[in-house]
Design an enzyme around this catalytic site. Sequence first.
Site, PDB file in Angstrom:
ATOM      1  N   ALA A  55       0.838  -1.203   0.000  1.00 49.20           N
ATOM      2  CA  ALA A  55       0.000   0.000   0.000  1.00 49.20           C
ATOM      3  C   ALA A  55       0.870   1.250   0.000  1.00 49.20           C
ATOM      4  CB  ALA A  55      -0.929  -0.004   1.215  1.00 49.20           C
ATOM      5  N   TYR A  56       1.993   1.201   0.708  1.00 45.56           N
ATOM      6  CA  TYR A  56       2.911   2.340   0.753  1.00 45.56           C
ATOM      7  C   TYR A  56       3.599   2.538  -0.598  1.00 45.56           C
ATOM      8  CZ  TYR A  56       7.049   5.109   1.986  1.00 45.56           C
ATOM      9  OH  TYR A  56       8.034   6.066   2.023  1.00 45.56           O
ATOM     10  N   THR A  57       4.156   1.471  -1.168  1.00 48.95           N
ATOM     11  CA  THR A  57       4.880   1.632  -2.426  1.00 48.95           C
ATOM     12  C   THR A  57       3.938   2.050  -3.555  1.00 48.95           C
ATOM     13  OG1 THR A  57       4.737  -0.781  -2.753  1.00 48.95           O
ATOM     14  CG2 THR A  57       6.796   0.085  -1.881  1.00 48.95           C
TER      15      THR A  57
ATOM     16  N   LYS B 151       3.450   5.782  -3.074  1.00 47.86           N
ATOM     17  CA  LYS B 151       4.646   6.542  -3.396  1.00 47.86           C
ATOM     18  C   LYS B 151       4.939   6.533  -4.895  1.00 47.86           C
ATOM     19  CE  LYS B 151       6.014   8.497   0.342  1.00 47.86           C
ATOM     20  NZ  LYS B 151       6.059   9.981   0.410  1.00 47.86           N
TER      21      LYS B 151
END
Length: 257
Positions: free
Chosen positions: A163-165, A168
């Site tokens: 979810a973070y990558t 980003k």
Amino acid sequence: MDLSNLARYPSLKDKVVFITGGGTGIGAAIVESFVDQGSRVAFVDIDVAGSSKLVDALQAQYGRKPLFIPCDLKDIGALREAVGQVTRELGDVDVLVNNAANDTRHKWQDVTPEYWDERQAINIRPMFFAIQAVAPRMVERRAGSIINLGSVSWKNANGGMPAYTTAKSAVNGLTRGMARDLGQHHIRVNTVVPGWVMTERQLNLWVDAKGEREMDERQCLAGRVKPIDIARMVLYLGSDDAKMCSAQEFVVDAGWA
């Protein structure tokens, strides 16, 4: 920190700078660096204790302090009100730094729709709405610099935090699209992409012997990327020295990616 031997940007003096996630880590280095340049600095953060400690330290060191506004960036209404407060107390925002993020690790098997939405609500959604809040006055004044913080993690195909990558990787799309929309008004939009930065959070939670070896093996430059290294690039992009830089990624990772 001692910034006396680093570059000065006369164009940043008295500029109004608004930073998200400025209380600790990379954000704190960005806040201090703009204060050191003589900018009028405001920042938001959810960490009241860490942010208050930073404000007190900067007041003691520089004789002036940034405006700190507690804010949970998942609440877009609160973010908009924070921008309004900055405008009322300091003036129109000249430089926006979208720094806030949360890179908590998570297994793809465990991600729920609710968790996915929350990660986007922290890591990408506030960037757009912060831009939307400051851009109208920048358009009227035909000037401004917007700097979004990305991450080298997705470029390196890092796992363990999908979810973070995903969020980003979307930062550069936001940057390039908004650079096109706002460029006609002389507003610059860029992405700064940090490598693995040795913040207190990273050192406490994730930097281990394996990580140290990986940095030694993959970075072109020896040593470790520090928060101040990211802040220096942000300063440049906020200054008039970068007046013809827009829609670009500026990677600060010691040559890792």
